[in-house]
Design a protein around this motif. Structure first.
Motif, PDB file in Angstrom:
ATOM      1  N   GLY A  82      12.685 -14.364  -9.766  1.00 31.54           N
ATOM      2  CA  GLY A  82      13.767 -14.698  -8.845  1.00 31.54           C
ATOM      3  C   GLY A  82      14.401 -13.482  -8.199  1.00 31.54           C
ATOM      4  N   ILE A  83      14.266 -12.324  -8.861  1.00 33.13           N
ATOM      5  CA  ILE A  83      14.828 -11.069  -8.367  1.00 33.13           C
ATOM      6  C   ILE A  83      13.685 -10.122  -8.032  1.00 33.13           C
ATOM      7  N   VAL A  84      13.807  -9.407  -6.918  1.00 28.05           N
ATOM      8  CA  VAL A  84      12.821  -8.389  -6.552  1.00 28.05           C
ATOM      9  C   VAL A  84      13.319  -7.047  -7.055  1.00 28.05           C
ATOM     10  N   ARG A  85      12.574  -6.468  -7.971  1.00 28.21           N
ATOM     11  CA  ARG A  85      12.911  -5.129  -8.458  1.00 28.21           C
ATOM     12  C   ARG A  85      12.041  -4.135  -7.716  1.00 28.21           C
ATOM     13  N   PRO A  86      12.637  -3.177  -7.033  1.00 30.52           N
ATOM     14  CA  PRO A  86      11.890  -2.272  -6.156  1.00 30.52           C
ATOM     15  C   PRO A  86      10.692  -1.621  -6.824  1.00 30.52           C
ATOM     16  N   TYR A  87       9.564  -1.709  -6.094  1.00 32.66           N
ATOM     17  CA  TYR A  87       8.326  -1.048  -6.490  1.00 32.66           C
ATOM     18  C   TYR A  87       7.833  -1.477  -7.866  1.00 32.66           C
ATOM     19  N   SER A  88       8.164  -2.688  -8.244  1.00 36.36           N
ATOM     20  CA  SER A  88       7.661  -3.226  -9.495  1.00 36.36           C
ATOM     21  C   SER A  88       6.148  -3.368  -9.431  1.00 36.36           C
ATOM     22  N   HIS A  89       5.483  -3.033 -10.506  1.00 33.53           N
ATOM     23  CA  HIS A  89       4.035  -3.182 -10.577  1.00 33.53           C
ATOM     24  C   HIS A  89       3.615  -4.627 -10.802  1.00 33.53           C
ATOM     25  N   ALA A  90       4.562  -5.447 -11.249  1.00 30.46           N
ATOM     26  CA  ALA A  90       4.208  -6.803 -11.674  1.00 30.46           C
ATOM     27  C   ALA A  90       3.565  -7.607 -10.549  1.00 30.46           C
ATOM     28  N   SER A  91       4.126  -7.518  -9.337  1.00 31.60           N
ATOM     29  CA  SER A  91       3.601  -8.337  -8.244  1.00 31.60           C
ATOM     30  C   SER A  91       2.197  -7.909  -7.855  1.00 31.60           C
ATOM     31  N   TRP A  92       1.938  -6.588  -7.886  1.00 34.04           N
ATOM     32  CA  TRP A  92       0.593  -6.128  -7.521  1.00 34.04           C
ATOM     33  C   TRP A  92      -0.415  -6.552  -8.575  1.00 34.04           C
ATOM     34  N   LYS A  93      -0.035  -6.437  -9.839  1.00 34.16           N
ATOM     35  CA  LYS A  93      -0.931  -6.869 -10.909  1.00 34.16           C
ATOM     36  C   LYS A  93      -1.227  -8.368 -10.794  1.00 34.16           C
ATOM     37  N   ALA A  94      -0.188  -9.135 -10.477  1.00 33.80           N
ATOM     38  CA  ALA A  94      -0.374 -10.581 -10.320  1.00 33.80           C
ATOM     39  C   ALA A  94      -1.339 -10.878  -9.188  1.00 33.80           C
ATOM     40  N   SER A  95      -1.261 -10.089  -8.111  1.00 34.44           N
ATOM     41  CA  SER A  95      -2.160 -10.269  -6.973  1.00 34.44           C
ATOM     42  C   SER A  95      -3.612  -9.985  -7.365  1.00 34.44           C
ATOM     43  N   ILE A  96      -3.823  -8.928  -8.161  1.00 35.13           N
ATOM     44  CA  ILE A  96      -5.175  -8.604  -8.620  1.00 35.13           C
ATOM     45  C   ILE A  96      -5.734  -9.741  -9.459  1.00 35.13           C
ATOM     46  N   ALA A  97      -4.946 -10.203 -10.421  1.00 33.48           N
ATOM     47  CA  ALA A  97      -5.397 -11.281 -11.307  1.00 33.48           C
ATOM     48  C   ALA A  97      -5.673 -12.556 -10.526  1.00 33.48           C
TER      49      ALA A  97
ATOM     50  N   ALA B 240       2.094 -13.975   7.563  1.00 28.62           N
ATOM     51  CA  ALA B 240       0.934 -14.106   6.672  1.00 28.62           C
ATOM     52  C   ALA B 240      -0.189 -13.148   7.041  1.00 28.62           C
ATOM     53  N   LYS B 241      -0.231 -12.731   8.304  1.00 26.59           N
ATOM     54  CA  LYS B 241      -1.280 -11.789   8.727  1.00 26.59           C
ATOM     55  C   LYS B 241      -1.115 -10.427   8.069  1.00 26.59           C
ATOM     56  N   GLU B 242       0.081 -10.137   7.549  1.00 28.44           N
ATOM     57  CA  GLU B 242       0.336  -8.874   6.860  1.00 28.44           C
ATOM     58  C   GLU B 242       0.064  -8.974   5.359  1.00 28.44           C
ATOM     59  N   THR B 243      -0.379 -10.142   4.915  1.00 30.27           N
ATOM     60  CA  THR B 243      -0.643 -10.371   3.494  1.00 30.27           C
ATOM     61  C   THR B 243      -2.122 -10.654   3.280  1.00 30.27           C
ATOM     62  N   MET B 244      -2.505 -10.894   2.025  1.00 33.03           N
ATOM     63  CA  MET B 244      -3.880 -11.232   1.682  1.00 33.03           C
ATOM     64  C   MET B 244      -4.083 -12.740   1.576  1.00 33.03           C
ATOM     65  N   ASN B 245      -3.154 -13.525   2.123  1.00 33.25           N
ATOM     66  CA  ASN B 245      -3.222 -14.975   1.968  1.00 33.25           C
ATOM     67  C   ASN B 245      -4.522 -15.593   2.459  1.00 33.25           C
ATOM     68  N   SER B 246      -4.977 -15.195   3.648  1.00 30.87           N
ATOM     69  CA  SER B 246      -6.176 -15.828   4.199  1.00 30.87           C
ATOM     70  C   SER B 246      -7.383 -15.581   3.304  1.00 30.87           C
TER      71      SER B 246
ATOM     72  N   ASP C  45      12.513  -2.890  -1.793  1.00 31.58           N
ATOM     73  CA  ASP C  45      11.085  -3.095  -2.026  1.00 31.58           C
ATOM     74  C   ASP C  45      10.409  -3.466  -0.708  1.00 31.58           C
ATOM     75  N   PRO C  46       9.350  -2.768  -0.315  1.00 32.03           N
ATOM     76  CA  PRO C  46       8.669  -3.126   0.934  1.00 32.03           C
ATOM     77  C   PRO C  46       8.043  -4.508   0.811  1.00 32.03           C
ATOM     78  N   ASP C  47       8.337  -5.374   1.744  1.00 31.55           N
ATOM     79  CA  ASP C  47       7.913  -6.766   1.627  1.00 31.55           C
ATOM     80  C   ASP C  47       7.774  -7.344   3.030  1.00 31.55           C
ATOM     81  N   ALA C  48       6.691  -8.050   3.264  1.00 37.10           N
ATOM     82  CA  ALA C  48       6.429  -8.611   4.597  1.00 37.10           C
ATOM     83  C   ALA C  48       7.464  -9.660   4.989  1.00 37.10           C
ATOM     84  N   THR C  49       8.105 -10.296   3.991  1.00 37.62           N
ATOM     85  CA  THR C  49       9.058 -11.362   4.297  1.00 37.62           C
ATOM     86  C   THR C  49      10.494 -10.857   4.426  1.00 37.62           C
TER      87      THR C  49
END
Length: 370
Positions: free
Chosen positions: A179-194, A158-164, A70-74
């Motif tokens: 606790g587990i990263v499942r590749p290309y899961s939609h859940a994290s993006w949806k959580a970010s929108i909400a 953090a500069k690669e994220t929307m944190n600021s 999963d592509p991830d800044a961390t």
């Protein structure tokens, strides 16, 4: 046969493993190359330990975050947990953030303003891991166990994220509901929108700008530079979900900054607009062009098109405005339907491939700098 994507583990799981490895050394001197951590929902996971360093009455555990495929800044960065014992009358476990962990400065997030950006689920996971370790190696311990999570490169990451934009300053967030990263899961993006909508609402905003990516966001801001950053939300392909969330969070106005391909998919009512899941129906698009009175030879070419851009570029200049307005009208109806036909006002801003804004609501004035 397609390659099976490899799962990874979250920053929350990484921090838990680092803390547990440090606790083990702090209490019995045993260094482990791998730690079995509790997962937030159920089960356990074995995570490699990079190293453990003891310094007097405190120990630092280090784990390298592995996001799998999963592509991830961390991904590939070191997650530290500094653990130390302090006097107390009873067992207490405190979790805080140090270097590279952001601090929350705006309301609307699950973490109170002023605290380290360690979300509630990973915070509980870290504490559960500490309790698990103590129950096995120091069941009689009474005192305060202080766990400080650090990410040395956190401020740069953090500069690669929307944190600021969310008001998380000085570093990254510690995240992970499973606790587990499942590749290309939609859940994290949806959580970010909400979460972004929560922050905007908590700041008193009831107008939001959904963008389909960084480019459409930058183009919108170039035309409307006065737009508050926290009102800009990258909704990507999540058309239906974003409209549902806008209604749920009480937004009064939703604006979409968009390119022709996504606009066509909005017009066709696709709840999710990614190409691999929802392909444009070019026969339907050609039928719509026919309804606008376009020439038969053009309609035939439209049916054979392979991209919305191709269709757009074939539409005669004198029919472009009518073509765009038709798409916006259909997209507007679908957006309203996805939000439950609520009173949410929906507006569209269309950009071409040279970055020009070729459509915007009649009442909307562009910035004089555009």
């Amino acid at each position: 046969m397609s390659k099976q994507l490899r799962e990874g583990y979250t920053t929350g799981s990484s921090a838990t493993a680092a803390a547990m490895a440090a606790i083990r050394v702090l209490f019995n001197g045993s260094i482990s190359q791998e730690i079995e951590i509790p997962l937030p929902v159920k089960g356990t996971l074995n995570i490699p330990v990079e190293r453990v360093l003891k310094d007097g009455n405190q120990v630092r555990g280090v784990v390298i975050k592995d996001g799998g495929d999963d592509p991830d800044a961390t991904h590939g960065h070191k997650i530290h947990a500094l653990v130390k014992i302090e006097n107390a009358d009873s067992l207490r476990i405190e979790v805080d953030g140090g270097k590279g962990i952001g601090r929350v400065t705006l309301p609307g997030l699950p973490v109170p303003v002023g605290e380290a950006a360690i979300n509630p689920v990973p915070r509980k996971q870290i504490i559960a891991g500490a309790l698990k370790e103590l129950s096995e190696i120091a069941p009689d311990f009474n005192g305060r166990l202080k766990i400080i999570i650090e990410v040395p490169q956190g401020e740069a990451i953090a500069k690669e994220t929307m944190n600021s934009r969310l008001g998380i300053l000085g570093g990254i967030s510690i995240l992970g509901t499973q606790g587990i990263v499942r590749p290309y899961s939609h859940a994290s993006w949806k959580a970010s929108i909400a979460q972004s909508l929560n922050v905007a609402r908590a700041a008193g905003l009831d107008e939001i700008v959904f963008t389909t990516g960084r480019r459409s966001e930058q183009l919108y801001l170039a035309h409307f530079p006065e737009t508050p950053q926290i009102s800009m939300v990258q909704a990507a392909d999540f058309f239906k979900f974003s409209m549902q969330q806008a209604k749920l969070k009480g937004m009064r106005t939703v604006r979409w900054a968009i390119f022709i391909g996504k606009l066509v998919k909005h017009a066709m009512g696709f709840p999710y607009t990614h190409a691999k899941d929802w392909a444009i129906d070019f026969n339907l698009l050609a039928d719509w062009c026919a309804e606008l009175g376009m020439a038969e030879d053009l309609i035939k070419k439209n049916r054979a098109a392979i991209t919305a851009r191709h269709v757009y570029e074939m539409v005669p200049e004198d029919s472009r405005t009518a073509f765009i307005r038709m798409l916006v009208r259909k997209a507007h109806g679908n957006a309203r339907a996805f939000s439950g036909n609520s009173e949410v006002a929906v507006e569209y801003f269309l950009f071409d491939f040279d970055g020009q804004m070729v459509y915007y609501p009649d009442h909307q004035k562009k910035s004089s700098s555009s």
